[in-house]
Design a protein around this motif. Structure first.
Motif, PDB file in Angstrom:
ATOM      1  N   ARG A  32      33.194  35.743  47.040  1.00 57.18           N
ATOM      2  CA  ARG A  32      34.094  34.672  46.211  1.00 57.18           C
ATOM      3  C   ARG A  32      33.265  34.076  45.365  1.00 57.18           C
ATOM      4  NH1 ARG A  32      35.405  29.759  50.411  1.00 57.18           N
ATOM      5  NH2 ARG A  32      33.224  29.865  51.456  1.00 57.18           N
ATOM      6  N   CYS A  41      37.443  32.002  43.527  1.00 58.59           N
ATOM      7  CA  CYS A  41      36.723  32.841  42.744  1.00 58.59           C
ATOM      8  C   CYS A  41      37.102  32.915  41.103  1.00 58.59           C
ATOM      9  CB  CYS A  41      36.946  34.488  43.381  1.00 58.59           C
ATOM     10  SG  CYS A  41      35.768  35.631  42.360  1.00 58.59           S
ATOM     11  N   GLN A  48      40.786  32.647  48.841  1.00 54.45           N
ATOM     12  CA  GLN A  48      39.496  33.173  48.297  1.00 54.45           C
ATOM     13  C   GLN A  48      39.434  33.521  46.983  1.00 54.45           C
ATOM     14  OE1 GLN A  48      38.286  35.709  51.582  1.00 54.45           O
ATOM     15  NE2 GLN A  48      37.851  34.133  52.936  1.00 54.45           N
ATOM     16  N   GLN A  49      40.685  34.290  46.460  1.00 55.68           N
ATOM     17  CA  GLN A  49      40.642  34.651  45.521  1.00 55.68           C
ATOM     18  C   GLN A  49      40.886  33.710  44.255  1.00 55.68           C
ATOM     19  OE1 GLN A  49      43.171  38.407  45.103  1.00 55.68           O
ATOM     20  NE2 GLN A  49      43.594  38.200  47.258  1.00 55.68           N
TER      21      GLN A  49
END
Length: 267
Positions: free
Chosen positions: A51, A199, A195-196
């Motif tokens: 990430r 990121c 987590q995406q």
């Protein structure tokens, strides 16, 4: 050997320690910096660590921009300086993503069905289509840098594109299923939605530091368009992603952002 031996000491908390470890792992995997690798890392930790891949992308972009500026300071042409900057970026990443792009193009162009495409992609030899894809992407990247001309504009564009393209790579890991039950794409795992989002937020924040808001937003959309097209093609051709596909997504997303920025930031 414990990772914390290689991380500078300072005010610590469980969350801060986790971030330090994740950033370190991301740089170990995504660059060729002489960092001691952590042993016996589990899949969940590796997936979570990526990430922070936009930080590695921004670092590579900043290094390439610095050498572009250095070339200009020695009275080299903007195109030759751009080639030097591209070469530095390739040295820092070991051509990791470009290797994936070349294998992907060979597989997609030469395979007649899913299994044959995957077989070609796993072959270490490069074919004509892979070589052409590499040549064209490197020339387009150097051309975008040379058109920007200004060292400040080049630095801003490379940092933003480097960060945003790693966001697209991480997004492909989450949105596409592994195309086979082995290899890097499978072992990387599937990041959780939160987590995406981390990121994406990090990548956009880095782009905002380098660019005005509207330009950063448009560059993000360009990266999404380029990386998304590659992801959709992978879904149709082989049913998901592999390590090679992730590399191809990164390269195409970065090129898409750079092409837009070459237009937007040119005086």
């Amino acid at each position: 050997m414990q990772l914390r031996q290689f991380i500078p000491r300072g005010p610590s908390s469980p969350l801060l320690e986790e971030w330090r470890e994740d950033i370190y792992i991301a740089f170990v995997f995504l660059t060729r910096l002489p960092l001691p690798a952590r042993q016996n890392i589990d899949q969940a930790s590796f997936t979570r660590a990526l990430r922070f891949s936009p930080l590695a992308g921004a670092f590579v972009g900043a290094a390439a921009g610095s050498f572009y500026w250095l070339g200009l300071s020695f009275n080299l042409s903007s195109f030759l300086s751009a080639l030097i900057g591209v070469a530095v970026a390739l040295l820092l990443t070991g051509g990791l993503h470009e290797d994936g792009l070349s294998d992907t193009m060979d597989g997609f162009s030469g395979g007649w069905d899913r299994d044959h495409r995957l077989q070609i992609m796993s072959d270490s030899h490069i074919g004509a289509h892979g070589a052409l894809a590499l040549l064209l992407t490197l020339l387009i990247r150097a051309g975008c840098i040379a058109q920007l001309s200004s060292a400040v504009a080049v630095m801003s564009a490379l940092i933003a594109a480097g960060a945003l393209s790693r966001v697209m790579m991480y997004g492909a890991m989450g949105l596409l299923s592994p195309a086979r039950q082995e290899g890097l794409g499978f072992s990387a795992g599937r990041p959780a939605p939160e987590q995406q989002w981390i990121c994406l937020g990090l990548g956009f924040f880095i782009a905002l530091l380098a660019l005005p808001f509207d330009t950063a937003l448009a560059a993000t959309l360009a990266a999404i368009l380029g990386g998304g097209c590659m992801g959709l093609m992978a879904k149709r051709k082989i049913g998901g992603h592999t390590g090679d596909i992730l590399g191809a997504v990164q390269v195409i997303a970065e090129l898409s952002a750079l092409v837009y920025l070459a237009s937007a930031l040119t005086d």
